[in-house]
Design a protein around this motif. Sequence first.
Motif: not given
Length: 163
Positions: A15-23
Amino acid sequence: MKEVNYIIECLERTPLILQSLLNQIPEGLFKIRRVKHKWSIHEQVCHLVEAQDILTGRFKQFKNEPFPQIKSYSPPSAENYYLEMDMNSALTKFPEIRKGMVKMLRGFEDNYWTLDGEHNLYLPYNTKLLLSHTLNVDYAHLFSIEQLGLTKLGFEEGIITIP
């Protein structure tokens, strides 16, 4: 069970990696299907979050059934099924959903990771393969999102993505 713990740790971080990528991706690209007949970033995210219930259910089947019979999952065929979902709501739910999955996975006894089952598409199929498959699903969607969101406009023919 070192490899099992390592994979669970990786799943915990998605979840953290996904949010970081989307940012890192302009929001204007989220709903654009940059590759014909392939999902947008929005659809990738919504599918990834929705699939958690299916994957969790499979882990539970192994716990509750001797030699479970697992059937492959096909996403809904409706053209805009995932586009109509609220991606922000899915992103808000994902960390808690994944936290619950990780807690469940960490609660299984060592012998759980030796259980076999059957899948209509995979041979062999067992709890360790399901665990690595779950991580591979994460990675495949993260890679697709990266390709769709960070490949320069005009270079769509080079984008590699799943559905």
